[in-house]
Design a protein around this motif. Structure first.
Motif: not given
Length: 250
Positions: A18, A78, A89-90, A128-129
């Protein structure tokens, strides 16, 4: 390795990657390579420990609610750190993952599960991801052979990120070929600069994801010292600090 050690590896890797993304050229270029590499370890380990926690918790609903609350708390930080009003966010991926596991166990993996899982997975594109996150979590839960379940998800994570990067490069190359100079003008308009070496450092991110399998395979099933709420606090705290540094110095 116990769960405590794995969590330390995950949060250190997360913080470093990050920092690379948020602070950019404020960080010396050589440091971006180890920072991105370390970041690749984070989500495969987080997803694995999520499934371990899901299997061991005495109250799955409370576990899901707690994750949901701690997904909402870091969202403003975030958005501030990454300078975006779009995306989540994750922690949202982890919440979707737990919900999908609950549904899978409730329906015994039947047709109802798959009808519901597709929208769950598509929602993950906003976080994310992306879609690979819920898929990895599901694989950690459903693969029967212990060695295989600890191996295949990290490899999938690395392959997904390599493919995503190649697709991104191909799209940029195609746009430049069709409309020369458009990408440069768009970046200049946005006030963004792309350092090729910093961009190249991102190639080490999927390498770290793949190599995380060795840490996961070394997990001994023991919890170690509890740091549940430390992690929940660390996530928004490190985003707030990075956002502050970005605001002050970039």
């Amino acid at each position: 390795m116990n769960a405590y050690v794995l969590k330390i590896i995950a949060i250190v890797g997360m913080a470093l990657q990050h920092a690379s993304l948020v602070l950019g050229d404020a960080i010396p270029v050589p440091l971006h390579f180890p920072f991105q590499f370390a970041g690749g370890f984070t989500f495969p380990i987080m997803a694995f420990l999520l499934v371990e926690g899901y299997r061991r918790t005495s109250n799955v609903k409370a576990y899901a609610i707690r994750l949901g609350v701690f997904a909402l708390v870091p969202q403003p930080f975030y958005m501030w750190a990454f300078g975006t009003w779009f995306g989540f966010n994750i922690m949202f991926i982890l919440v979707l993952g737990v919900l999908s596991l609950m549904l899978y166990d409730h329906t015994k993996g039947g047709a109802v599960f798959w009808v519901a899982f597709i929208p769950y997975a598509l929602l993950s594109f906003l976080a994310d991801w992306g879609i690979v996150g819920p898929v990895m979590i599901l694989l950690y839960h459903t693969i029967q052979k212990e060695g295989a379940r600890r191996t295949l998800s990290p490899i999938l994570a690395g392959a997904y990120n390599f493919a995503f990067m190649l697709l991104l490069v191909a799209c940029v190359a195609a746009i430049n070929a069709i409309m020369p100079g458009v990408m440069e003008e768009a970046l200049a308009y946005a006030g963004a600069e792309v350092n090729p070496l910093v961009a190249a450092a991102g190639l080490l991110f999927p390498v770290g994801s793949i190599l995380s399998l060795f840490c996961i395979r070394a997990y001994n099933g023991e919890r170690g010292p509890s740091m549940k709420y430390f992690f929940y606090a660390f996530y928004p705290a490190h985003l707030a600090i990075l956002g502050l540094f970005s605001w002050l110095f970039i």
